[in-house]
Write a protein that holds these residues in place. Sequence first.
Motif, PDB file in Angstrom:
ATOM      1  N   ASN A 146       0.792  -1.240   0.000  1.00 29.31           N
ATOM      2  CA  ASN A 146       0.000   0.000   0.000  1.00 29.31           C
ATOM      3  C   ASN A 146       0.822   1.287   0.000  1.00 29.31           C
ATOM      4  OD1 ASN A 146       0.901   0.326   2.672  1.00 29.31           O
ATOM      5  ND2 ASN A 146      -0.912  -0.636   3.520  1.00 29.31           N
ATOM      6  N   GLY A 168      -5.521   2.317   3.802  1.00 32.67           N
ATOM      7  CA  GLY A 168      -6.790   2.504   3.105  1.00 32.67           C
ATOM      8  C   GLY A 168      -6.640   2.388   1.604  1.00 32.67           C
ATOM      9  N   TRP A 169      -6.616   3.543   0.935  1.00 35.46           N
ATOM     10  CA  TRP A 169      -6.650   3.533  -0.532  1.00 35.46           C
ATOM     11  C   TRP A 169      -5.299   3.258  -1.176  1.00 35.46           C
ATOM     12  CZ3 TRP A 169      -3.599   7.409  -2.610  1.00 35.46           C
ATOM     13  CH2 TRP A 169      -3.312   8.503  -1.783  1.00 35.46           C
ATOM     14  N   GLN A 213      -3.583   0.536  -1.193  1.00 34.17           N
ATOM     15  CA  GLN A 213      -3.561  -0.770  -1.864  1.00 34.17           C
ATOM     16  C   GLN A 213      -4.179  -0.696  -3.260  1.00 34.17           C
ATOM     17  OE1 GLN A 213      -6.464  -2.786   0.986  1.00 34.17           O
ATOM     18  NE2 GLN A 213      -7.019  -3.768  -0.944  1.00 34.17           N
ATOM     19  N   TYR A 214      -5.135   0.212  -3.455  1.00 33.46           N
ATOM     20  CA  TYR A 214      -5.761   0.342  -4.768  1.00 33.46           C
ATOM     21  C   TYR A 214      -4.840   1.062  -5.751  1.00 33.46           C
ATOM     22  CZ  TYR A 214      -9.725  -0.973  -1.918  1.00 33.46           C
ATOM     23  OH  TYR A 214     -10.554  -1.638  -1.051  1.00 33.46           O
ATOM     24  N   SER A 272      -4.904  -7.058  -4.847  1.00 33.97           N
ATOM     25  CA  SER A 272      -5.238  -5.699  -4.410  1.00 33.97           C
ATOM     26  C   SER A 272      -6.742  -5.469  -4.412  1.00 33.97           C
ATOM     27  CB  SER A 272      -4.557  -4.673  -5.323  1.00 33.97           C
ATOM     28  OG  SER A 272      -3.147  -4.753  -5.211  1.00 33.97           O
TER      29      SER A 272
END
Length: 513
Positions: A141, A146-147, A149-150, A223
């Motif tokens: 990440n 939170g975001w 990993q995206y 992911s």
Amino acid sequence: METGKIKKRGWATHQQRWFGKWHLYLGIIAGAVLSLVGLTGSILVFGDEIDRALNKELFHALEQQKRYSIEEIAAIVPQKYPDKKIDYVYLPQQGNPNITYVCYNFANEEQFFINPYTAELAGKRLYHSSFIGFVTELHTNLLISGWGQYVVGLATLCLLILTVSGLRLWVPQQYKKWKQWKSVLTINFKSGFKRQNYDWHNVLGIYSAPVVVVLSLTGFAMSFGPVFIAFLFMLTGKSPQSVQEVFNLKSEWVAGAQKLSPVTAAAVAKNKFPEAVLRGVAYPVDKDGAYRFDMSSAGVSKEGNRIMVGVDQYSGKVLLNSETDFSNIANSYLTWIVPLHLGSFGGMPTRILALLGGLIPLALFITGFIVWWPRFKKQKGKNRAVPPRPSKDETLLQAIKALAPGPYFAFYFKRGIKYGAFLLVGVFLSGLLYGLLSGILLQPAVFSVLYTGISLIINFMIASVVFIAAYLLPLLFRSSYKPALKYFSLSFSLLLLFAPFVAAIALLSKHLF
């Protein structure tokens, strides 16, 4: 201009318009992130060994006469250390008599290391403060909770597009003579620096493609794990909500009920799978929670098959059996996704390939930048000059854009079928070649096709939304109408090509995995 003439447009121009630009811009935008993710991934291929070597005092215990089983440790530790909050007990390495047990507190990532012979505390640490913990966070990440990993997931998708587009740029430029093929499959060490750098970029990209394709696909699938698992369930006729129901295990609590010990609850799981090895024990999170036992059994993968068993903490009733409650295709995700990504499914040969594959994005980013930078400076100077007259190919491209919606859709639909065939063969061969050294060929190849197919299903859903929006909101999307139609046409053709293979894998998963 007639469509027949348009179809004769050369591949070189096509590459400049499509794959060339995708390859260039994605390489510039995502190259640095991919280099970091790939480098940390290479470390994590041997992460367990590195962690144990750096922290020998935590993982190593002197062998004695009697070693406690993992379920016995799970029962002893909460009683012996009531001030320690423990959510999970895990055996880091199977078959090593000197290895300690690791207890986790998921809330603060604290780890406790328990001597397997005395049940004494051998040490503790915060996982994220360790070297491997830091590398893992960076890899998964980018140290952004939170975001993050995206972002990594989208970067791995970019890596897949870069690899495929790089191959598509390379293949059409070659001819039938072996001498010309040899020139692009080898490095001319007698040439100058720029040429050698260009050769290195091509050669590294070509030979590493099978490994990089599988690593990028599995990284993307990990992911966005919940999305992929939901689609795997849907392929067998189950709703996406059923995924949550399966994992949200609830014990049937009644007033005065006595909680089973980990040893008693583990006996239920081991009775279900007497040949499997118990590797982890998750405690019930509250009075309504349940035990979860992670087990492994012999399988095609050198890591074995992963099995999950949920047990009611009061009655001992089996609430989850991954072998029966998951479809074969969904259960295979548990067994194969991480071993494929780390290369451990085939033992040392594929682990080394995965390690080398992780270093490739950095090497290609450096060599690609060296290729691009002089061209960029040269192009910058040309921008100040008088624009040249449109070429014949440019006129053909404009003619394509001028086609009516029907012929325009058909033109790119046919192109999409060609791209899809190239992609289908490419990802299948990538899986085969990745597992070649280990002798495990079919499963990596099938998973590569499956994960690509699911990605294309998701892509088609996005394309449909864009296409509908382009029609429903003409004032906002007037200038993007043709690109939206082209995107939808290509996505639709790719979906139609891959859908039968995804369906076949779902139907035959019992025999494939």
